[in-house]
Design an enzyme around this catalytic site. Structure first.
Site, PDB file in Angstrom:
ATOM      1  N   HIS A  57      20.569  70.375 101.376  1.00 28.26           N
ATOM      2  CA  HIS A  57      22.013  70.138 101.307  1.00 28.26           C
ATOM      3  C   HIS A  57      22.383  69.562  99.946  1.00 28.26           C
ATOM      4  O   HIS A  57      21.550  68.983  99.264  1.00 28.26           O
ATOM      5  CB  HIS A  57      22.430  69.048 102.312  1.00 28.26           C
ATOM      6  CG  HIS A  57      22.061  69.306 103.720  1.00 28.26           C
ATOM      7  ND1 HIS A  57      22.939  69.816 104.648  1.00 28.26           N
ATOM      8  CD2 HIS A  57      20.906  69.083 104.402  1.00 28.26           C
ATOM      9  CE1 HIS A  57      22.346  69.896 105.834  1.00 28.26           C
ATOM     10  NE2 HIS A  57      21.114  69.461 105.706  1.00 28.26           N
ATOM     11  N   TYR A  58      23.684  69.663  99.601  1.00 27.03           N
ATOM     12  CA  TYR A  58      24.229  68.763  98.577  1.00 27.03           C
ATOM     13  C   TYR A  58      25.291  67.894  99.222  1.00 27.03           C
ATOM     14  O   TYR A  58      25.880  68.252 100.247  1.00 27.03           O
ATOM     15  CB  TYR A  58      24.721  69.492  97.337  1.00 27.03           C
ATOM     16  CG  TYR A  58      25.818  70.522  97.460  1.00 27.03           C
ATOM     17  CD1 TYR A  58      27.005  70.283  98.169  1.00 27.03           C
ATOM     18  CD2 TYR A  58      25.697  71.751  96.800  1.00 27.03           C
ATOM     19  CE1 TYR A  58      28.009  71.232  98.217  1.00 27.03           C
ATOM     20  CE2 TYR A  58      26.707  72.704  96.858  1.00 27.03           C
ATOM     21  CZ  TYR A  58      27.863  72.437  97.570  1.00 27.03           C
ATOM     22  OH  TYR A  58      28.848  73.372  97.618  1.00 27.03           O
ATOM     23  N   THR A  59      25.543  66.735  98.601  1.00 23.95           N
ATOM     24  CA  THR A  59      26.360  65.722  99.278  1.00 23.95           C
ATOM     25  C   THR A  59      27.856  65.813  98.977  1.00 23.95           C
ATOM     26  O   THR A  59      28.652  65.194  99.676  1.00 23.95           O
ATOM     27  CB  THR A  59      25.912  64.301  98.862  1.00 23.95           C
ATOM     28  OG1 THR A  59      26.055  64.165  97.446  1.00 23.95           O
ATOM     29  CG2 THR A  59      24.472  64.039  99.269  1.00 23.95           C
ATOM     30  N   GLU A 121      19.157  65.677 101.608  1.00 26.40           N
ATOM     31  CA  GLU A 121      20.441  65.666 100.910  1.00 26.40           C
ATOM     32  C   GLU A 121      20.216  65.378  99.427  1.00 26.40           C
ATOM     33  O   GLU A 121      19.486  64.449  99.067  1.00 26.40           O
ATOM     34  CB  GLU A 121      21.362  64.574 101.489  1.00 26.40           C
ATOM     35  CG  GLU A 121      21.946  64.912 102.859  1.00 26.40           C
ATOM     36  CD  GLU A 121      23.188  65.812 102.798  1.00 26.40           C
ATOM     37  OE1 GLU A 121      23.569  66.249 101.683  1.00 26.40           O
ATOM     38  OE2 GLU A 121      23.756  66.065 103.877  1.00 26.40           O
ATOM     39  N   HIS A 180      21.766  74.774 104.034  1.00 34.60           N
ATOM     40  CA  HIS A 180      22.714  74.534 105.127  1.00 34.60           C
ATOM     41  C   HIS A 180      23.561  75.786 105.382  1.00 34.60           C
ATOM     42  O   HIS A 180      23.861  76.134 106.520  1.00 34.60           O
ATOM     43  CB  HIS A 180      23.604  73.337 104.763  1.00 34.60           C
ATOM     44  CG  HIS A 180      24.235  72.667 105.939  1.00 34.60           C
ATOM     45  ND1 HIS A 180      25.085  71.596 105.802  1.00 34.60           N
ATOM     46  CD2 HIS A 180      24.154  72.916 107.270  1.00 34.60           C
ATOM     47  CE1 HIS A 180      25.495  71.218 107.011  1.00 34.60           C
ATOM     48  NE2 HIS A 180      24.947  72.004 107.908  1.00 34.60           N
ATOM     49  N   ASP A 190      26.671  74.743 101.086  1.00 35.05           N
ATOM     50  CA  ASP A 190      25.639  74.003 100.345  1.00 35.05           C
ATOM     51  C   ASP A 190      24.232  74.476 100.729  1.00 35.05           C
ATOM     52  O   ASP A 190      24.047  74.966 101.847  1.00 35.05           O
ATOM     53  CB  ASP A 190      25.782  72.478 100.580  1.00 35.05           C
ATOM     54  CG  ASP A 190      25.592  72.061 102.033  1.00 35.05           C
ATOM     55  OD1 ASP A 190      26.217  72.674 102.926  1.00 35.05           O
ATOM     56  OD2 ASP A 190      24.809  71.126 102.284  1.00 35.05           O
TER      57      ASP A 190
END
Ligand SMILES: [Zn+2]
Length: 295
Positions: A57-59, A121, A180, A190
């Site tokens: 993921h990225y946040t 993440e 994701h 993401d």
């Protein structure tokens, strides 16, 4: 000869009481209301790891806000990789517990991937500030490559080390290292087009990637035939994606195309089906034929 015979007889004699003890335990009358769990006497052969998948993921926020959200809110991840020049990878949830990172999700026959995955993440803004309104205004259906923010090299090195370690410990198959967006294509984009899946495959042997020669072969083959929408959707399903059965490239179907392109053709993610996209999908299905069993 005589020596061997003696040794055998001795071994047989010595092993007799042991075999008797292990294979035919005598039931004992319970003398208490607190019972003992016996983990030694019987062991099953049919078993496997609970962890099957790694989800990246990225946040969409900076270090401070990412830490706050992931440690105090209803969302969490097993690991957090900050955007700063230290030597740390933060472990927020023990691997033996569920983190709440995947949400409503599907991949390769499994749903509710929080149950069976490790979530990582990475602090990254996702879509650059100036492009965030582009979809809302109706100007675009999907963000192109240029709209995504580049990851820091150090972050990618940390991801590589962590994913290699988790993959080795649980025996995770290449296809099951996903973004994701791969597992929730209509909700999530993401880790985005700038997450370097190809680099991770080539430098660290992480995840799945197609062979260029296969892609070229399938481009030629597809040019001579006209695949139906049903055939193309079936190929997505074969790889692991969830896609509907309508005979059209409706929005949910295009979301799957876009998710696939973000992962496997990141320089040109359009949400439109084209020959190269289908050739890459066919090349992947050829290379990674056969699914994991679902026991
Ligand atoms: Zn996510």
């Amino acid at each position: 000869m005589a020596k061997n015979f003696t040794a055998l007889a001795l071994a047989t004699f010595l092993s007799l009481p042991l075999i008797g003890c292990i294979t035919t335990p005598q039931p004992q009358m319970a003398t208490t209301e607190t019972f003992r769990v016996d983990s030694d006497t019987y062991q099953s052969q049919g078993k496997s790891e609970r962890i099957k998948t790694i989800v990246l993921h990225y946040t969409v926020s900076d270090n401070a806000r990412s830490i706050k959200t992931l440690t105090t809110g209803q969302v969490s991840a097993h690991y957090l990789i900050l955007d700063q020049g230290d030597d740390k990878i933060y472990n927020l949830v023990p691997e033996s517990e569920r983190a709440w990172h995947a949400g409503n999700s599907y991949f390769a026959g499994r749903t509710i991937l929080n149950d069976t995955s490790i979530g990582i993440e990475i602090v990254n803004a996702g879509i650059a500030q100036q492009y965030r309104g582009a979809l809302k205004s109706g100007e675009l259906d999907y963000h192109p490559y240029e709209h995504f923010v580049t990851f820091d090299d150090l972050q990618i090195k940390k991801v590589a080390q962590l994913v290699q370690d988790i993959t080795r410990r649980y025996g995770i198959s290449p296809k099951n290292i996903v973004g994701h967006s791969d597992i929730a294509p209509s909700r999530k984009i993401d880790p985005g087009a700038k997450f370097p899946w190809q680099q991770l495959y080539e430098q660290y042997d992480i995840g799945a990637w197609y062979d260029e020669a296969d892609k070229k072969y399938f481009i030629r083959q597809i040019a001579m035939t006209t695949p139906t929408i049903a055939q193309i959707k079936q190929a997505f399903r074969e790889y692991g994606y969830q896609i509907n059965t309508t005979n059209a490239w409706d929005k949910p179907s295009r979301d799957v195309i876009y998710a696939f392109q973000l992962h496997f053709r990141p320089l040109n993610p359009t949400g439109q089906m084209d020959v190269e996209t289908y050739a890459i999908l066919k090349a992947l299905n050829k290379k990674y034929a056969g699914r994991d069993n679902f026991y």
